[in-house]
Design an enzyme around this catalytic site. Structure first.
Site, PDB file in Angstrom:
ATOM      1  N   ASP A 203       0.832  -1.209   0.000  1.00 25.81           N
ATOM      2  CA  ASP A 203       0.000   0.000   0.000  1.00 25.81           C
ATOM      3  C   ASP A 203       0.862   1.252   0.000  1.00 25.81           C
ATOM      4  O   ASP A 203       2.082   1.186   0.136  1.00 25.81           O
ATOM      5  CB  ASP A 203      -0.964  -0.012   1.199  1.00 25.81           C
TER       6      ASP A 203
ATOM      7  N   ASN B 194      -7.295  -2.341  14.386  1.00 27.05           N
ATOM      8  CA  ASN B 194      -8.702  -2.490  14.004  1.00 27.05           C
ATOM      9  C   ASN B 194      -8.915  -3.683  13.069  1.00 27.05           C
ATOM     10  O   ASN B 194      -9.976  -3.841  12.486  1.00 27.05           O
ATOM     11  CB  ASN B 194      -9.229  -1.202  13.352  1.00 27.05           C
TER      12      ASN B 194
ATOM     13  N   HIS C 125      -7.221  -4.366  10.302  1.00 25.50           N
ATOM     14  CA  HIS C 125      -6.948  -4.180   8.866  1.00 25.50           C
ATOM     15  C   HIS C 125      -5.694  -4.939   8.448  1.00 25.50           C
ATOM     16  O   HIS C 125      -4.820  -5.227   9.255  1.00 25.50           O
ATOM     17  CB  HIS C 125      -6.876  -2.691   8.485  1.00 25.50           C
TER      18      HIS C 125
ATOM     19  N   GLU D 255      -9.533  -1.342   5.459  1.00 27.10           N
ATOM     20  CA  GLU D 255     -10.127  -1.002   6.743  1.00 27.10           C
ATOM     21  C   GLU D 255     -11.425  -1.788   6.960  1.00 27.10           C
ATOM     22  O   GLU D 255     -11.977  -2.364   6.011  1.00 27.10           O
ATOM     23  CB  GLU D 255     -10.426   0.509   6.761  1.00 27.10           C
TER      24      GLU D 255
END
Ligand code: PGA
Length: 252
Positions: free
Chosen positions: A67, A135, A137, A142
């Site tokens: 990413d 979280n 991810h 996400e």
């Protein structure tokens, strides 16, 4: 889930992952393609691999990053292009011309599909290194991301922006958008090596490995992949209920 290693330190985890990478390279030969990840977690992997540079020649290995920030000034030291060059390409002796970061050939709307195409043209990723966000991810996928998602431009959650603000002078400097491989893209890698360290990651790791497969926890998609190695310290593994059931190295 294939394998779980509970390690006593990140350095040990780094050596283990480096062993996996070296063994995979040896077994597949010239078609080896490495998937690299940024962030704090994989750093011990890159250090361990860099220390093997003399015996492990990575100069012909194509590499693809997961990413990149989208709205970050070109050349910014915290762009993943800069981080990959500094922490991975240079210490590992990779050939910079064989190292790709999403959007490095132009940040236009076709960049995600060009990146997918480049991965395909290289023959696909043989081994992808992954971290996991608090979280749940993986890469910048996400919560709420389709488990079939492909490389695309996406929005970062406030939690991820807060978590990553430690790399920036001010919280408002953290970009809001990213270009990221999708979950579907990541699942196409032949082998996945996910590392997680610290209590902060315990909930996400347990939800990913033992919770329902759900877009609410993007990393739970790894349950659908047949070749996953998880490397965690005791703190990150502390909420796993079935840690004793995973297959560990040398078990067979
Ligand atoms: P970290 O990030 O390794 O810096 O904790 C992991 C991730 O967000 O994927």
């Amino acid at each position: 889930m294939t394998e779980l290693f509970v390690v006593s330190s990140q350095a040990e985890g780094g050596e283990l992952a480096a062993d996996r990478i070296a063994a995979t390279m040896t077994s597949v030969g010239a078609r080896f393609v490495l998937g690299v990840a940024t962030g704090s977690t994989p750093q011990s992997i890159w250090r361990a691999l860099a220390a093997r540079c003399r015996s492990l020649d990575l100069s012909t290995v194509p590499a693809f990053a997961l990413d990149e920030y989208w709205d970050i000034p070109e050349g910014h030291p915290e762009s993943y292009q800069a981080v990959v060059e500094r922490e991975i390409t240079s210490p590992l002796g990779l050939n910079p011309q064989l190292v790709r970061v999403p959007g490095d050939d132009g940040k236009d709307s076709a960049a995600p599909s060009r990146y997918e195409q480049a991965i395909r043209a290289a023959g696909g990723i043989t081994l992808q290194v992954l971290g996991i966000g608090r979280n749940g991810h993986i890469a910048f996928n996400e919560p709420g991301t389709s488990l079939a998602s492909r490389c695309r431009i996406a929005r970062l959650t406030q939690q991820t922006r807060r978590d990553n603000s430690r790399f920036f002078a001010a919280a408002e400097d953290v970009p809001s958008y990213c270009i990221t491989q999708g979950i579907g893209t990541i699942l196409e890698a032949e082998r996945l090596v996910l590392a997680a360290y610290g209590l902060d990651k315990a909930h996400a790791l347990a939800a990913a490995l033992e919770g329902p497969v759900t877009s609410t926890v993007p990393a739970s998609a790894l349950q659908l992949h047949p070749g996953v190695t998880v490397i965690a310290d005791a703190a990150a593994a502390s909420q796993l209920k079935h840690a004793g059931n995973y297959l560990a190295a040398g078990a067979l």
